[in-house]
Design a protein around this motif. Structure first.
Motif, mmCIF file in Angstrom:
data_model
loop_
_atom_site.group_PDB
_atom_site.id
_atom_site.type_symbol
_atom_site.label_atom_id
_atom_site.label_comp_id
_atom_site.label_asym_id
_atom_site.label_seq_id
_atom_site.Cartn_x
_atom_site.Cartn_y
_atom_site.Cartn_z
ATOM 1 N N UNK A 1 19.652 5.806 8.041
ATOM 2 C CA UNK A 1 20.701 5.398 7.107
ATOM 3 C C UNK A 1 20.288 5.577 5.652
ATOM 4 N N UNK A 2 19.168 6.242 5.422
ATOM 5 C CA UNK A 2 18.706 6.507 4.063
ATOM 6 C C UNK A 2 17.738 5.485 3.522
ATOM 7 N N UNK A 3 17.286 4.549 4.348
ATOM 8 C CA UNK A 3 16.354 3.523 3.904
ATOM 9 C C UNK A 3 14.921 4.023 3.833
ATOM 10 N N UNK A 4 14.083 3.231 3.205
ATOM 11 C CA UNK A 4 12.658 3.500 3.124
ATOM 12 C C UNK A 4 12.004 2.962 4.388
ATOM 13 N N UNK A 5 11.094 3.694 5.044
ATOM 14 C CA UNK A 5 10.458 3.168 6.244
ATOM 15 C C UNK A 5 9.716 1.860 5.951
ATOM 16 N N UNK B 1 0.790 -1.235 0.000
ATOM 17 C CA UNK B 1 0.000 0.000 0.000
ATOM 18 C C UNK B 1 0.823 1.288 0.000
ATOM 19 N N UNK B 2 1.921 1.310 0.727
ATOM 20 C CA UNK B 2 2.699 2.539 0.846
ATOM 21 C C UNK B 2 3.899 2.585 -0.096
ATOM 22 N N UNK B 3 4.220 1.473 -0.730
ATOM 23 C CA UNK B 3 5.349 1.411 -1.647
ATOM 24 C C UNK B 3 6.679 1.265 -0.932
ATOM 25 N N UNK B 4 7.649 0.739 -1.648
ATOM 26 C CA UNK B 4 9.007 0.636 -1.124
ATOM 27 C C UNK B 4 9.270 -0.485 -0.145
ATOM 28 N N UNK B 5 8.310 -1.384 0.078
ATOM 29 C CA UNK B 5 8.490 -2.466 1.050
ATOM 30 C C UNK B 5 8.998 -3.723 0.358
ATOM 31 N N UNK B 6 10.146 -4.227 0.791
ATOM 32 C CA UNK B 6 10.681 -5.461 0.219
ATOM 33 C C UNK B 6 9.852 -6.638 0.713
ATOM 34 N N UNK B 7 9.468 -7.522 -0.201
ATOM 35 C CA UNK B 7 8.638 -8.673 0.161
ATOM 36 C C UNK B 7 9.099 -9.908 -0.596
ATOM 37 N N UNK B 8 8.839 -11.057 0.017
ATOM 38 C CA UNK B 8 9.179 -12.347 -0.572
ATOM 39 C C UNK B 8 7.988 -13.277 -0.452
ATOM 40 N N UNK C 1 10.109 -15.899 -4.287
ATOM 41 C CA UNK C 1 9.845 -14.974 -5.379
ATOM 42 C C UNK C 1 9.949 -13.579 -4.773
ATOM 43 N N UNK C 2 10.808 -12.741 -5.306
ATOM 44 C CA UNK C 2 10.900 -11.354 -4.832
ATOM 45 C C UNK C 2 9.745 -10.575 -5.448
ATOM 46 N N UNK C 3 8.982 -9.891 -4.604
ATOM 47 C CA UNK C 3 7.802 -9.191 -5.097
ATOM 48 C C UNK C 3 7.999 -7.686 -5.232
ATOM 49 N N UNK C 4 8.425 -7.054 -4.177
ATOM 50 C CA UNK C 4 8.542 -5.607 -4.182
ATOM 51 C C UNK C 4 9.912 -5.223 -3.642
ATOM 52 N N UNK C 5 10.205 -3.947 -3.691
ATOM 53 C CA UNK C 5 11.466 -3.443 -3.156
ATOM 54 C C UNK C 5 11.399 -1.937 -3.056
ATOM 55 N N UNK C 6 12.541 -1.328 -2.866
ATOM 56 C CA UNK C 6 12.613 0.125 -2.703
ATOM 57 C C UNK C 6 12.015 0.866 -3.894
ATOM 58 N N UNK C 7 11.999 0.222 -5.046
ATOM 59 C CA UNK C 7 11.519 0.822 -6.281
ATOM 60 C C UNK C 7 10.005 0.755 -6.446
ATOM 61 N N UNK C 8 9.318 -0.061 -5.639
ATOM 62 C CA UNK C 8 7.880 -0.259 -5.881
ATOM 63 C C UNK C 8 7.062 0.965 -5.486
ATOM 64 N N UNK C 9 6.105 1.275 -6.332
ATOM 65 C CA UNK C 9 5.236 2.434 -6.127
ATOM 66 C C UNK C 9 4.137 2.115 -5.122
#
Length: 156
Positions: A147-151, A48-55, A112-120
């Motif tokens: 450290x510059x990461x996405x929350x 929902x908020x984007x940028x969350x890494x998921x597997x 399977x990698x689903x999302x990451x820092x790039x996801x909207x």
């Protein structure tokens, strides 16, 4: 003046209407949610908020990796599940024990990698189960914002 004999409906602004055929589960950061899929079940995972890494790890009944059960290919190590080994995080031992009961070594699981820092915001992936399987949706904690990461945020 107008009178009506109809009962007024109950309005709950902001709440989604109940769909008896849809189940919703939250996947919090640094945690996993385990679901049993039957043939024909659809699975949609949303960031929902984007940028969350998921597997997403999919297991057959015998504990073997079975991404093809949902038409996917496990292309990366399951880092979140591997990090649960020896972890003191609440519930980590239950997940590792569940995997061990199925003959799965958490240090050797693919995902399977689903999302990451790039996801909207609102990004989603959908799958349909072709056969019975166990789906493990894992959400990583992510790098510190300092450290510059996405929350880190929840998945739905």
């Amino acid at each position: 003046m107008t009178l009506s004999t109809e009962r007024p409906g109950v309005w709950l602004p902001g709440l989604l209407p109940q769909d008896p055929f849809k189940e919703r589960y939250w996947v919090h950061p640094a945690s996993v949610t385990v679901l049993t899929l039957e043939p024909g079940d659809s699975l949609r995972i949303t960031d929902p908020e984007g940028g969350q890494r998921a597997e997403l790890t999919v297991l057959a009944a015998d504990g073997s990796g079975d991404g093809s059960a949902i038409g996917a290919r496990a292309d990366a190590p399951a880092g979140v599940l591997g990090a649960l080994l020896g972890s003191s995080v609440t519930g980590a031992d239950r997940v590792v024990a569940m995997l061990a009961e199925r003959g799965v070594d958490a240090s050797d699981v693919r995902a399977v990698r689903l999302f990451g820092e790039w996801s909207a915001p609102g990004a989603s992936e959908s799958f349909v189960a072709e056969r019975a399987a166990t789906a493990i949706i894992a959400s990583a904690s992510g790098a510190s914002v300092v450290e510059g990461g996405v929350p880190a945020s929840d998945l739905l």
